[in-house]
Design a protein around this motif. Structure first.
Motif, PDB file in Angstrom:
ATOM      1  N   LYS A 142      -1.251 -63.388  23.332  1.00 24.45           N
ATOM      2  CA  LYS A 142      -1.245 -62.231  22.432  1.00 24.45           C
ATOM      3  C   LYS A 142      -2.657 -61.767  22.078  1.00 24.45           C
ATOM      4  O   LYS A 142      -2.862 -60.599  21.764  1.00 24.45           O
ATOM      5  CB  LYS A 142      -0.478 -62.568  21.140  1.00 24.45           C
ATOM      6  CG  LYS A 142       1.032 -62.523  21.309  1.00 24.45           C
ATOM      7  CD  LYS A 142       1.735 -63.034  20.070  1.00 24.45           C
ATOM      8  CE  LYS A 142       3.235 -62.784  20.115  1.00 24.45           C
ATOM      9  NZ  LYS A 142       3.597 -61.388  19.822  1.00 24.45           N
ATOM     10  N   GLN A 143      -3.627 -62.675  22.106  1.00 32.38           N
ATOM     11  CA  GLN A 143      -5.001 -62.319  21.748  1.00 32.38           C
ATOM     12  C   GLN A 143      -5.805 -61.734  22.894  1.00 32.38           C
ATOM     13  O   GLN A 143      -6.680 -60.900  22.669  1.00 32.38           O
ATOM     14  CB  GLN A 143      -5.744 -63.557  21.232  1.00 32.38           C
ATOM     15  CG  GLN A 143      -5.232 -64.060  19.895  1.00 32.38           C
ATOM     16  CD  GLN A 143      -5.733 -65.453  19.586  1.00 32.38           C
ATOM     17  OE1 GLN A 143      -6.577 -65.993  20.298  1.00 32.38           O
ATOM     18  NE2 GLN A 143      -5.197 -66.059  18.539  1.00 32.38           N
ATOM     19  N   VAL A 144      -5.563 -62.174  24.121  1.00 30.73           N
ATOM     20  CA  VAL A 144      -6.491 -61.815  25.201  1.00 30.73           C
ATOM     21  C   VAL A 144      -5.888 -61.049  26.376  1.00 30.73           C
ATOM     22  O   VAL A 144      -6.631 -60.438  27.151  1.00 30.73           O
ATOM     23  CB  VAL A 144      -7.209 -63.075  25.771  1.00 30.73           C
ATOM     24  CG1 VAL A 144      -7.945 -63.812  24.665  1.00 30.73           C
ATOM     25  CG2 VAL A 144      -6.254 -63.991  26.500  1.00 30.73           C
ATOM     26  N   VAL A 145      -4.589 -61.108  26.550  1.00 26.09           N
ATOM     27  CA  VAL A 145      -4.036 -60.526  27.776  1.00 26.09           C
ATOM     28  C   VAL A 145      -3.898 -59.010  27.633  1.00 26.09           C
ATOM     29  O   VAL A 145      -3.391 -58.506  26.624  1.00 26.09           O
ATOM     30  CB  VAL A 145      -2.699 -61.204  28.143  1.00 26.09           C
ATOM     31  CG1 VAL A 145      -2.058 -60.512  29.344  1.00 26.09           C
ATOM     32  CG2 VAL A 145      -2.956 -62.670  28.470  1.00 26.09           C
ATOM     33  N   THR A 146      -4.373 -58.290  28.647  1.00 29.30           N
ATOM     34  CA  THR A 146      -4.490 -56.826  28.563  1.00 29.30           C
ATOM     35  C   THR A 146      -3.146 -56.138  28.812  1.00 29.30           C
ATOM     36  O   THR A 146      -2.883 -55.566  29.867  1.00 29.30           O
ATOM     37  CB  THR A 146      -5.545 -56.336  29.563  1.00 29.30           C
ATOM     38  OG1 THR A 146      -5.314 -56.968  30.842  1.00 29.30           O
ATOM     39  CG2 THR A 146      -6.933 -56.697  29.067  1.00 29.30           C
ATOM     40  N   ILE A 147      -2.327 -56.228  27.763  1.00 29.96           N
ATOM     41  CA  ILE A 147      -1.029 -55.560  27.747  1.00 29.96           C
ATOM     42  C   ILE A 147      -0.942 -54.829  26.417  1.00 29.96           C
ATOM     43  O   ILE A 147      -1.343 -55.370  25.385  1.00 29.96           O
ATOM     44  CB  ILE A 147       0.120 -56.587  27.892  1.00 29.96           C
ATOM     45  CG1 ILE A 147       0.044 -57.246  29.280  1.00 29.96           C
ATOM     46  CG2 ILE A 147       1.477 -55.915  27.697  1.00 29.96           C
ATOM     47  CD1 ILE A 147       1.028 -58.377  29.479  1.00 29.96           C
ATOM     48  N   TRP A 148      -0.440 -53.592  26.464  1.00 26.42           N
ATOM     49  CA  TRP A 148      -0.347 -52.771  25.248  1.00 26.42           C
ATOM     50  C   TRP A 148       1.096 -52.389  25.013  1.00 26.42           C
ATOM     51  O   TRP A 148       1.843 -52.132  25.957  1.00 26.42           O
ATOM     52  CB  TRP A 148      -1.227 -51.529  25.389  1.00 26.42           C
ATOM     53  CG  TRP A 148      -2.664 -51.895  25.509  1.00 26.42           C
ATOM     54  CD1 TRP A 148      -3.529 -52.096  24.481  1.00 26.42           C
ATOM     55  CD2 TRP A 148      -3.410 -52.157  26.703  1.00 26.42           C
ATOM     56  NE1 TRP A 148      -4.765 -52.457  24.953  1.00 26.42           N
ATOM     57  CE2 TRP A 148      -4.714 -52.503  26.316  1.00 26.42           C
ATOM     58  CE3 TRP A 148      -3.102 -52.149  28.071  1.00 26.42           C
ATOM     59  CZ2 TRP A 148      -5.710 -52.829  27.238  1.00 26.42           C
ATOM     60  CZ3 TRP A 148      -4.086 -52.473  28.993  1.00 26.42           C
ATOM     61  CH2 TRP A 148      -5.374 -52.804  28.578  1.00 26.42           C
ATOM     62  N   LYS A 149       1.465 -52.346  23.732  1.00 23.21           N
ATOM     63  CA  LYS A 149       2.862 -52.098  23.361  1.00 23.21           C
ATOM     64  C   LYS A 149       2.955 -50.832  22.518  1.00 23.21           C
ATOM     65  O   LYS A 149       2.248 -50.689  21.515  1.00 23.21           O
ATOM     66  CB  LYS A 149       3.380 -53.296  22.567  1.00 23.21           C
ATOM     67  CG  LYS A 149       4.773 -53.136  22.013  1.00 23.21           C
ATOM     68  CD  LYS A 149       5.398 -54.478  21.652  1.00 23.21           C
ATOM     69  CE  LYS A 149       4.636 -55.247  20.594  1.00 23.21           C
ATOM     70  NZ  LYS A 149       5.278 -56.546  20.292  1.00 23.21           N
ATOM     71  N   LYS A 150       3.822 -49.937  22.950  1.00 20.30           N
ATOM     72  CA  LYS A 150       4.078 -48.733  22.161  1.00 20.30           C
ATOM     73  C   LYS A 150       5.513 -48.802  21.646  1.00 20.30           C
ATOM     74  O   LYS A 150       6.444 -48.995  22.432  1.00 20.30           O
ATOM     75  CB  LYS A 150       3.894 -47.494  23.030  1.00 20.30           C
ATOM     76  CG  LYS A 150       3.799 -46.209  22.239  1.00 20.30           C
ATOM     77  CD  LYS A 150       3.541 -45.034  23.158  1.00 20.30           C
ATOM     78  CE  LYS A 150       2.843 -43.914  22.408  1.00 20.30           C
ATOM     79  NZ  LYS A 150       2.545 -42.784  23.286  1.00 20.30           N
ATOM     80  N   GLU A 151       5.650 -48.679  20.316  1.00 24.47           N
ATOM     81  CA  GLU A 151       6.981 -48.686  19.709  1.00 24.47           C
ATOM     82  C   GLU A 151       7.452 -47.247  19.517  1.00 24.47           C
ATOM     83  O   GLU A 151       6.696 -46.406  19.025  1.00 24.47           O
ATOM     84  CB  GLU A 151       6.956 -49.383  18.345  1.00 24.47           C
ATOM     85  CG  GLU A 151       6.779 -50.877  18.452  1.00 24.47           C
ATOM     86  CD  GLU A 151       6.668 -51.566  17.096  1.00 24.47           C
ATOM     87  OE1 GLU A 151       6.772 -52.794  17.066  1.00 24.47           O
ATOM     88  OE2 GLU A 151       6.439 -50.869  16.081  1.00 24.47           O
ATOM     89  N   PHE A 152       8.695 -47.008  19.872  1.00 23.50           N
ATOM     90  CA  PHE A 152       9.292 -45.674  19.691  1.00 23.50           C
ATOM     91  C   PHE A 152      10.330 -45.749  18.589  1.00 23.50           C
ATOM     92  O   PHE A 152      11.191 -46.630  18.596  1.00 23.50           O
ATOM     93  CB  PHE A 152       9.943 -45.197  20.994  1.00 23.50           C
ATOM     94  CG  PHE A 152       8.930 -44.841  22.045  1.00 23.50           C
ATOM     95  CD1 PHE A 152       8.331 -45.823  22.817  1.00 23.50           C
ATOM     96  CD2 PHE A 152       8.569 -43.519  22.246  1.00 23.50           C
ATOM     97  CE1 PHE A 152       7.386 -45.504  23.769  1.00 23.50           C
ATOM     98  CE2 PHE A 152       7.623 -43.184  23.210  1.00 23.50           C
ATOM     99  CZ  PHE A 152       7.027 -44.175  23.974  1.00 23.50           C
TER     100      PHE A 152
END
Lengths: 151, 80
Positions: free
Chosen positions: A129-139
Motif C-alpha cells: 500500500k505504501q510503495v506499489v504504483t497503483i492508483w484507486k479512483k472511487e466512483f
C-alpha cells in the motif's frame, strides 16, 4: 500461465502478477502450497460499498505496470529476507474497473509455522500500500475521487 | 535535454495528458524538475505527495536525470 496447473516442484518461490481479469483466489492459493509449510496465510482485499460514509458504486485501479511489478517483487524479496523461513509468496493485484465485492488483491504466503505467516502476510500488504504504483479512483452516485491524492 | 515523463492517476488528470515532454538543462536534478512541473501545473502543489521514478525506482531529490531515463511522476499511491 498463472492459472494453469504446474507441478509443485516447478512452482516459483515468488509469484507476482497484475491482471485486468478477475483474480482466481483458489489458483493463487495453489501457488503457495508447499510440503514444508504448516501454514498458509492469505489476505484478500475486496471492494467495499462505502468510503468515509459515502456510498461507492465502483472502483477503478490504474497501474504503472513495469514499476508496480518491480516494486512488488522487491516487497516480496524483503519479506523473504526478514522471514527466511518463507516457503512461497504469491501476490496478485487487479487493475481496471471493479464492482462492489470484487477481489482487488490477494497476498498468500506459506511458512513452516503460523506466527511468521501472519507477520509476513501483513508486512507484504502494508508495504504494498505504501510503495506499489497503483492508483484507486472511487466512483460515487454524484462524483469521483482519486483516493489519498489530497491531504 | 528533452525528457519524456509518464503520468498516472491524478497527475495525468491535472496535466491533461498521459505523457509530457519537457526541455530542461542537462543533468537536471529531480527536485528542479518537480519545481518546473509544479510551476507549470499548479494543481500538482495540492497533492499529498509527488515523487519521481527513474527506471522503476523511486528517485532521491538530488538524483540527476538523463535523456535515456524512463521517468514517471508518482502521485500518492493507493493500491490494495
Amino acid at each position: 500461465m498463472l492459472f494453469t496447473y504446474v507441478p509443485p516442484e516447478s512452482i516459483a518461490l515468488i509469484t507476482i502478477d497484475l491482471t485486468d481479469q478477475p483474480i482466481n483466489v483458489a489458483a493463487t492459493l495453489d501457488l503457495v502450497q508447499s510440503d514444508g509449510a504448516g501454514a498458509v496465510n492469505t489476505f484478500i482485499g475486496t471492494v467495499r460499498n462505502k468510503s468515509t460514509g459515502r456510498p461507492v458504486v465502483r472502483l477503478e485501479y490504474e497501474a504503472y505496470d513495469s514499476m508496480a511489478l518491480h516494486q512488488l517483487r522487491k516487497v516480496a524479496d524483503q519479506a523473504k529476507e526478514q522471514w527466511p523461513m518463507l516457503e512461497r509468496v504469491a501476490v496478485v493485484h487487479r487493475k481496471g474497473t471493479l464492482q462492489i465485492g470484487d477481489v482487488a488483491v490477494v497476498v498468500a504466503v506459506s511458512t513452516p509455522h503460523r506466527a511468521e505467516s501472519f507477520a509476513a502476510c501483513q508486512y507484504i500488504i502494508d508495504t504494498l500500500k505504501q510503495v506499489v504504483t497503483i492508483w484507486k479512483k472511487e466512483f460515487y452516485e454524484d462524483g469521483d475521487v482519486w483516493v489519498a491524492a489530497h491531504p | 535535454m528533452n525528457l519524456k515523463i509518464a503520468l498516472f492517476g491524478i497527475a495525468k488528470e491535472i496535466v491533461g495528458q498521459p505523457v509530457l515532454e519537457v526541455t530542461t538543462p542537462a543533468d537536471q536534478p529531480v527536485q528542479a524538475l518537480l519545481e518546473q512541473l509544479r510551476t507549470q501545473y499548479p494543481g500538482l502543489r495540492g497533492l499529498s505527495s509527488l515523487a519521481v521514478a527513474v527506471n522503476n525506482e523511486y528517485a532521491e531529490d538530488t538524483q540527476l536525470l538523463h535523456e535515456r531515463d524512463e521517468i514517471a511522476l508518482i502521485p500518492p499511491v493507493a493500491g490494495g
